[in-house]
Scaffold this motif. Sequence first.
Motif, short mmCIF file in Angstrom:
data_model
loop_
_atom_site.label_atom_id
_atom_site.label_comp_id
_atom_site.label_asym_id
_atom_site.label_seq_id
_atom_site.Cartn_x
_atom_site.Cartn_y
_atom_site.Cartn_z
N GLU A 193 -11.76 -8.10 3.62
CA GLU A 193 -10.95 -6.93 3.95
C GLU A 193 -11.49 -6.26 5.21
OE1 GLU A 193 -9.08 -4.80 0.22
OE2 GLU A 193 -11.25 -4.78 0.05
N GLY A 194 -10.61 -5.55 5.88
CA GLY A 194 -11.04 -4.73 7.02
C GLY A 194 -11.47 -5.57 8.24
N VAL A 195 -10.83 -6.67 8.41
CA VAL A 195 -11.17 -7.52 9.57
C VAL A 195 -10.50 -6.92 10.80
CG1 VAL A 195 -11.03 -9.83 10.55
CG2 VAL A 195 -11.38 -9.52 8.08
N ASP A 237 -10.70 -6.35 -6.29
CA ASP A 237 -10.66 -5.59 -5.04
C ASP A 237 -12.00 -4.92 -4.77
OD1 ASP A 237 -9.48 -4.61 -2.81
OD2 ASP A 237 -8.10 -3.21 -3.82
N ASP A 238 -12.24 -4.56 -3.53
CA ASP A 238 -13.44 -3.81 -3.14
C ASP A 238 -14.72 -4.45 -3.64
OD1 ASP A 238 -11.54 -2.07 -2.21
OD2 ASP A 238 -11.80 -0.60 -3.82
N PHE A 239 -14.75 -5.78 -3.73
CA PHE A 239 -15.92 -6.43 -4.31
C PHE A 239 -17.17 -6.10 -3.50
CE2 PHE A 239 -18.94 -9.81 -5.13
CZ PHE A 239 -18.98 -9.75 -6.51
N LEU A 259 0.86 -1.19 0.00
CA LEU A 259 0.00 0.00 0.00
C LEU A 259 0.89 1.23 0.00
CD1 LEU A 259 -2.37 -1.42 2.71
CD2 LEU A 259 -3.10 -0.88 0.38
N VAL A 260 0.62 2.12 -0.97
CA VAL A 260 1.51 3.27 -1.11
C VAL A 260 1.26 4.28 0.00
CG1 VAL A 260 0.00 4.56 -2.70
CG2 VAL A 260 2.48 4.88 -2.84
N ARG A 261 2.36 4.95 0.43
CA ARG A 261 2.28 5.97 1.47
C ARG A 261 3.03 7.22 1.01
NH1 ARG A 261 -1.17 3.39 2.62
NH2 ARG A 261 -1.63 2.09 4.44
N ASN A 312 -1.83 -2.94 -5.92
CA ASN A 312 -3.03 -2.34 -6.50
C ASN A 312 -2.70 -1.73 -7.87
OD1 ASN A 312 -5.27 -2.32 -4.33
ND2 ASN A 312 -3.40 -1.76 -3.21
N ILE A 313 -3.58 -1.98 -8.81
CA ILE A 313 -3.42 -1.38 -10.15
C ILE A 313 -4.66 -0.50 -10.39
CG2 ILE A 313 -3.27 -1.85 -12.64
CD1 ILE A 313 -0.80 -2.83 -11.18
N SER A 314 -4.41 0.79 -10.64
CA SER A 314 -5.55 1.69 -10.84
C SER A 314 -6.08 1.55 -12.28
CB SER A 314 -5.13 3.13 -10.58
OG SER A 314 -4.46 3.63 -11.70
N PRO A 347 -3.80 7.33 0.56
CA PRO A 347 -3.86 7.02 -0.89
C PRO A 347 -5.25 7.26 -1.47
CG PRO A 347 -3.52 5.01 0.40
CD PRO A 347 -3.36 6.16 1.34
N GLY A 348 -6.28 7.11 -0.65
CA GLY A 348 -7.65 7.36 -1.14
C GLY A 348 -7.82 8.79 -1.63
N ARG A 349 -6.93 9.71 -1.20
CA ARG A 349 -7.03 11.11 -1.64
C ARG A 349 -6.13 11.40 -2.84
NH1 ARG A 349 -6.18 14.90 3.35
NH2 ARG A 349 -6.08 16.53 1.78
N1 LIG Z 1 -10.63 0.65 8.68
C1 LIG Z 1 -9.81 -0.34 8.38
N2 LIG Z 1 -9.02 -0.22 7.31
C2 LIG Z 1 -8.19 -1.27 7.03
C3 LIG Z 1 -8.11 -2.40 7.82
N3 LIG Z 1 -7.23 -3.23 7.28
C4 LIG Z 1 -6.74 -2.58 6.17
N4 LIG Z 1 -7.32 -1.39 6.04
C5 LIG Z 1 -7.15 -0.40 4.96
O1 LIG Z 1 -7.92 -0.82 3.89
C6 LIG Z 1 -7.31 -0.48 2.65
C7 LIG Z 1 -7.13 -1.70 1.84
O2 LIG Z 1 -6.72 -1.42 0.62
P1 LIG Z 1 -7.61 -1.33 -0.65
O3 LIG Z 1 -8.94 -1.86 -0.37
O4 LIG Z 1 -6.88 -1.95 -1.75
O5 LIG Z 1 -7.80 0.20 -0.88
C8 LIG Z 1 -6.68 0.99 -1.18
C9 LIG Z 1 -6.37 1.00 -2.59
O6 LIG Z 1 -7.55 0.99 -3.35
C10 LIG Z 1 -5.71 2.31 -2.73
N5 LIG Z 1 -4.29 2.10 -2.72
C11 LIG Z 1 -3.48 1.93 -1.71
N6 LIG Z 1 -2.21 1.76 -2.18
C12 LIG Z 1 -2.31 1.79 -3.49
C13 LIG Z 1 -1.37 1.66 -4.54
O7 LIG Z 1 -0.17 1.44 -4.34
N7 LIG Z 1 -1.85 1.77 -5.80
C14 LIG Z 1 -3.17 1.99 -6.06
N8 LIG Z 1 -3.55 2.08 -7.33
N9 LIG Z 1 -4.04 2.09 -5.12
C15 LIG Z 1 -3.63 1.99 -3.83
O8 LIG Z 1 -6.02 3.11 -1.70
C16 LIG Z 1 -6.96 2.42 -0.91
C17 LIG Z 1 -6.81 2.80 0.52
O9 LIG Z 1 -5.64 2.36 0.95
P2 LIG Z 1 -5.26 2.54 2.51
O10 LIG Z 1 -5.58 3.88 2.95
O11 LIG Z 1 -3.84 2.11 2.61
O12 LIG Z 1 -6.16 1.53 3.18
C18 LIG Z 1 -6.00 0.17 3.06
C19 LIG Z 1 -5.75 -0.36 4.43
O13 LIG Z 1 -4.95 0.45 5.26
C20 LIG Z 1 -8.97 -2.50 8.96
O14 LIG Z 1 -9.01 -3.48 9.70
N10 LIG Z 1 -9.80 -1.46 9.20
#
Ligand SMILES: Nc1nc2c(ncn2[C@@H]2O[C@@H]3COP(=O)(O)O[C@H]4[C@@H](O)[C@H](n5cnc6c(=O)[nH]c(N)nc65)O[C@@H]4COP(=O)(O)O[C@H]3[C@H]2O)c(=O)[nH]1
Length: 950
Positions: free
Chosen positions: A895-897, A838-840, A719-721, A776-778, A732-734
Amino acid sequence: MRGGLFRRYAIPFLALIAGVAAAITTAHLLLLGQAMHSASQSSAEALEKALYAQLEQRGRLLAGFLADDLVNSVYNYDMATIQETLVTVTGQPDVAHALIYDTDGQMLHDGRQGIPGFSRPVDSPLDDLRAGEMRLRRLAETLEVDAPILLGERPLGAVRLVLSLEGIRAGIDASRSRIDAVADASFYRDIVATALISLVLMAVGGGLALWVTRRLVRPIRQLAQSADRVGKGDYNIEVDSRRDDELGDLARSFQAMGRNLAHTTISKQYLDNIIGSMENALLVSTPEGRVTLVNRALCVLLGQAEKDLIGSQVTDLAPEVPPQRLLSEGIINGLETWLTSRGGRPIPVSLSGSVMHENGTVRGLVLVAQDITERKQAEEQLRLASSVFANTSEGIVIIDERGVIRMVNGAFAQLVGRSPAQLNDKVFGEFLVDAIGGREDPVGEIVEAVVRKGQWEGEISVQRGDGTRAPQWLTVSAVRDDAGALSQCACILLDLTELRDAEERVRHLAYFDTITGLPNRTLFQDRLEHALAHANREGHRLAVLFLDLDRFKSVNDTLGHAMGDQLLAAVARGLSRSLRAEDTVARLGGDEFAVIVDNIAQAEDVAQVAAKVMEIFGRPFQVTGHDLFTSASIGISVYPDDARDGEGLLRNADTAMYRAKERGRNSYQFFTSDMNARALEHMALEHGMRRALERDEFRLAYQPIVDLETREPVGMEALVRWTHPQLGEVPPGRFIPVAEDCGLIGRLGEWVLTEACRQLSAWRREGITVQRLAVNISSRQFYDPQLVDRIQDILASSGIAPTDLSLELTERTLIDDVEGSTGILTRLHELGLEIALDDFGTGYSALGFLKRFPIQLLKVDASFVNDIALDDDDAALVEGIVTLAHNLGLKVVAEGVENLDQVHLLAGYGCDYAQGYFFARPLSAQQMTDVLLQGQGLSARKFNRDRAGT
Ligand SMILES: Nc1nc2c(ncn2[C@@H]2O[C@@H]3COP(=O)(O)O[C@H]4[C@@H](O)[C@H](n5cnc6c(=O)[nH]c(N)nc65)O[C@@H]4COP(=O)(O)O[C@H]3[C@H]2O)c(=O)[nH]1
């Protein structure tokens, strides 16, 4: 060999003179020789005579002297004196003897002492010698002179004096020799003189002959040359006519003849000039058709040289006019036929021919051809023009200068619904409506303009037979007579009906949407500008509604584009119905519509309009027998509150529309200052991200994915930061959507892939077991045509196997382009990569839809997992997803367990894997390395929290 006058006459004449001179000389010499000979002969004889006479004279003298002297001595017989006297006499030259005889004839003394024979008598009687007489007798060698010795009258004896002729003879011989010598010398002198005279005569004669000959030959030669020129047709005779003789007369006559000929005779050159300058082609042939003469025009016409044409056959050149035809017809006049050019190309000509006779005999054939190519072309053009006139779709009207119709073609007659005959003598202007600005006498003005400028053109309308108007482009050209005066006008009418219709269609296409018939974006912007100007003037408000259909893409993909289009048309009809007529509804493109709500008092008015619009989505749209449901998200911006220009209003309404979508679709949303702030943030993030990529500000966090049965990690998600220098940690959501919007996602996504593979490779090198890494691939990154190649390159350079990599794609990404995405997924799958959806659940896809994609893993969105312990519906939904996914052969990740209850429930549903804070938050690479290095104990404790009871 040709002999000239000079050779023929001058040389023989010279030879004649030489011959005559030679003959004269020879004759002269012969005569001279004879004369010389006779002269010398007579001289010798005369000399001899003279000598004899002289000798006789001397003999007489001496004999007389002796006779006188010896009278006494003889009388006295004084012999001594006689002897002495005789000795004296015999001593004289030529005196041979001196003898003294007595009267008896006895010699008394011979002049010598002791002379024997003294007494020898005289051989002839001396007695007949009379006194005073002497007798001479010439003998062979001597001359004897007898003289009587007289004593008085008494003869005493006689003296005989014998003179020797030898002296005379010698003298004669000497004289004769001298005479001969003189004669010879004279003869030779004469020969030389004669020869010289002959030569002089010959020279003078030759010169004379030459002079005479030249005097004669030169003018004759001049005349001959002139005659030759006359023969060649040059009658300008230049000869010396000043001579006052017959040649002069001849020269003058010749000159006169030349002048007369020049005036009266047609010379060959004259004829050649005429033939050569003829414009028409001329050919003369023998009666059999062999060409004997051609002129330059024929050579040019046929493209052949004269030498090639001469000798050829008439039939080769004019196949349609064989000699027999001309011979039988005698004359041909203006026959339209053709001649064969060098390349075999037929040249149309008008041919005339006749037979040449001479003394009743056919001498040859004469053919004269006129090139009628241009005429033929003109005829062809005329035919073409009349055909065009008759058949062209443009109306053509010929009018006179008063505007009266003289001729029309079918097209015009058809246009005005009459026959051409009915239109004759009608006034053209009667058929025109609204011509050039509705002037009173439009045709008169047109004719005036044509007289001035030669042409007029402009748009007019013609009244059709049915009374309707046909827009026409009228071009009027002057037709002038030979004097250049306008005789008629040619009016050509180009029907603009189709053009106008096409223009209208083009205009409609340019400003209206073909599917819905609504104004398009261009016309919308135009109307918005007008509405804004009006609102500005009037000081009232207006609103722009930006409307986007929810999930329209899935309609297109599942039901096809035709159905999609019909749905759009149905929505357009519904919108138009629900709005006031003065409100503009436009389709901006795709599933986006916009509405201008003019003249509003307050925001609530717009809310009412928006609510009315939303109502139409509450009912199904009838599309080819189907009831289709769709919803819309509406964003609203208000002038002048949210923006003062059209572009700003539309952009803000768009922003508000996105907010509406974010808030759960099927709703409307007013633009707010908060939205504006987000728009500003969008810009700041975009700017910051560009810099971040350059400054390497991005990092990856890793979150493990745990097997719910073994509780062992089966992989982890990267996950990118991004830690912004001012904004701090940006989720990353922003920034991912911003990266997608501004096109930075490609570079960012590639960095993530590279970094993830590098890290996995590093862990492997350190002996840390990480089964699989998910990246993740956008959406935009996914559809980059270079994606597959780039992934292959990255895998190759990091030494990671494709099976070690999992790509997470959202539902939305895949359904954006089902066809395209299937192809890309297939290629990735064939490489060996794992594909996770993802996000199904947040998307719109039915589970059956998943069958189309080569997916191995389904990630159930956290929003469903969150409440499974609290909400039975969510629990049932998740359970159903798990069951159906398994039926489709897919593994499921929840996800999100976050808690143990969720773990138990998910495990109970048969969910395969879980990911969430319950197991681990996303950790930095270093943190993850530390955790992993701390060993399985920690790992087990960490990832198996429920087993450990924590
Ligand atoms: N509330 C809660 N959240 C949890 C829990 N476990 C994991 N998460 C969060 O859920 C998100 C999972 O990633 P995603 O669904 O692929 O959703 C990702 C993904 O769609 C996108 N993203 C993150 N990194 C990348 C990346 O490198 N490339 C692309 N294209 N998208 C990315 O941003 C989204 C958000 O990423 P993150 O903020 O890192 O947020 C991640 C993660 O931190 C939990 O128990 N509770």
